[in-house]
Design an enzyme around this catalytic site. Structure first.
Site, PDB file in Angstrom:
ATOM      1  N   CYS A 199       7.156  29.469  26.113  1.00 13.98           N
ATOM      2  CA  CYS A 199       7.257  27.838  25.170  1.00 13.98           C
ATOM      3  C   CYS A 199       8.362  27.291  26.014  1.00 13.98           C
ATOM      4  O   CYS A 199       9.739  27.992  26.193  1.00 13.98           O
ATOM      5  CB  CYS A 199       7.893  28.484  23.425  1.00 13.98           C
ATOM      6  SG  CYS A 199       8.188  26.770  22.676  1.00 13.98           S
ATOM      7  N   CYS A 255       6.527  26.588  19.074  1.00 14.59           N
ATOM      8  CA  CYS A 255       6.333  27.899  19.196  1.00 14.59           C
ATOM      9  C   CYS A 255       4.670  28.201  18.543  1.00 14.59           C
ATOM     10  O   CYS A 255       4.107  28.395  19.277  1.00 14.59           O
ATOM     11  CB  CYS A 255       6.929  29.164  18.905  1.00 14.59           C
ATOM     12  SG  CYS A 255       8.136  29.412  19.983  1.00 14.59           S
ATOM     13  N   SER A 308       0.814  -1.286  -0.271  1.00 11.01           N
ATOM     14  CA  SER A 308       0.201   0.343  -0.210  1.00 11.01           C
ATOM     15  C   SER A 308       0.972   0.895  -0.235  1.00 11.01           C
ATOM     16  O   SER A 308       0.212   2.067  -0.117  1.00 11.01           O
ATOM     17  CB  SER A 308      -0.876   0.414   1.370  1.00 11.01           C
ATOM     18  OG  SER A 308       0.181  -0.151   2.384  1.00 11.01           O
ATOM     19  N   ASN A 309       1.984   0.839   0.243  1.00 12.02           N
ATOM     20  CA  ASN A 309       2.850   2.182   0.136  1.00 12.02           C
ATOM     21  C   ASN A 309       3.099   2.849  -1.677  1.00 12.02           C
ATOM     22  O   ASN A 309       3.849   4.286  -1.337  1.00 12.02           O
ATOM     23  CB  ASN A 309       4.669   2.503   0.612  1.00 12.02           C
ATOM     24  CG  ASN A 309       3.853   1.928   2.468  1.00 12.02           C
ATOM     25  OD1 ASN A 309       5.279   0.822   3.260  1.00 12.02           O
ATOM     26  ND2 ASN A 309       3.451   2.469   2.812  1.00 12.02           N
ATOM     27  N   CYS A 311      -1.495  10.289   6.449  1.00 12.18           N
ATOM     28  CA  CYS A 311      -1.489   9.877   5.888  1.00 12.18           C
ATOM     29  C   CYS A 311      -2.206   8.870   5.333  1.00 12.18           C
ATOM     30  O   CYS A 311      -3.273   8.226   4.775  1.00 12.18           O
ATOM     31  CB  CYS A 311      -0.488   9.733   4.926  1.00 12.18           C
ATOM     32  SG  CYS A 311       0.546  11.561   4.205  1.00 12.18           S
TER      33      CYS A 311
END
Ligand SMILES: [Zn+2]
Length: 237
Positions: free
Chosen positions: A215, A146, A44-45, A157
């Site tokens: 942050c 940040c 499937s890749n 994906c």
């Protein structure tokens, strides 16, 4: 100031649809690569990971991709592993640059945090459906955390799909930005290039932003990016 080694070293995290074009481009540019991925090639890749063929099914992506770089005359080694915060020191080593081509938000944040803490350049690439984005980080600018703050539960994906050629396009942009950073080009340092739909428009939105004062990654950075005002600006949209 120490003398810079003659060979630039990069770690590439992910050997799939993004990592393939990134690694092939950087390997051909003479950068010494360490490729990290814990997956094996699946049928499937193949529509989007076009570096692999039927003959590679079942083989570890990291070592197979490294073999291809070497076959092209480059220098590369593959490590079958997953980049995590606890293994980052070991996997990052003395690399000049980390390039993320993974399909995992947690991995992207772990790479950004490690690069910021260790004063390394880094590029983080993501592709989904018909678009994607690429962030170019250097010491002293606002970081990936940040901008995005924390991993969100976004479709991957594998779940939502990505058009095969899109990963090649986004991977190419990531490789170009990576080559720029290691050659001292700071044009896009600290910027996110966002491609909303590459079927319609190829020009990215360039998003620039200042470091976020709270942050946690930037607060620990050896070269502080917190001197600039916390204003986020999109150059065009
Ligand atoms: Zn930050």
């Amino acid at each position: 100031m120490t003398t810079r080694p003659t060979t630039t070293r990069a770690v590439i995290v992910g050997a799939g649809g993004l990592g393939g074009p990134i690694a092939l481009a950087l390997g051909a540019a003479g950068i010494e690569l360490t490729i990290i991925d814990d997956d094996r090639v699946e049928l499937s890749n193949l529509h989007r990971q076009i570096q692999f063929t039927d003959a590679d099914l079942g083989t570890p992506k990291a070592t197979r991709l490294a073999e291809m770089i070497v076959a092209h005359g480059g220098a590369a080694r593959g490590i079958v592993a997953r980049w995590t915060a606890s293994r980052a020191d070991e996997l990052g080593g003395d690399a000049d640059l980390i390039v993320d081509g993974s399909d995992d938000p947690e991995t992207k944040f772990a790479i950004s945090d490690w690069a910021v803490a260790n004063g390394r350049c880094y590029v983080i690439a993501a592709a989904l459906r018909y678009g994607g984005n690429v962030f170019a980080g250097v010491p002293g600018v606002g970081c990936y955390r940040c901008l995005f703050e924390a991993p969100v539960d976004a479709p991957s994906c594998a779940d939502a799909g990505v058009l095969g050629p899109i990963v090649g396009a986004i991977g190419g942009v990531a490789a170009a930005l990576a080559l720029g950073l290691v050659s001292g080009d700071r044009t896009y340092a600290g910027a996110l290039l966002a491609f909303d739909d590459l079927r319609k428009v190829a020009e990215p939105r360039v998003v620039r932003f200042a470091a976020r004062p709270d942050c946690p990654a930037c607060m620990r950075a050896p070269i502080s990016p917190l001197a600039t005002a916390p204003v986020r600006v999109a150059e065009h949209s």
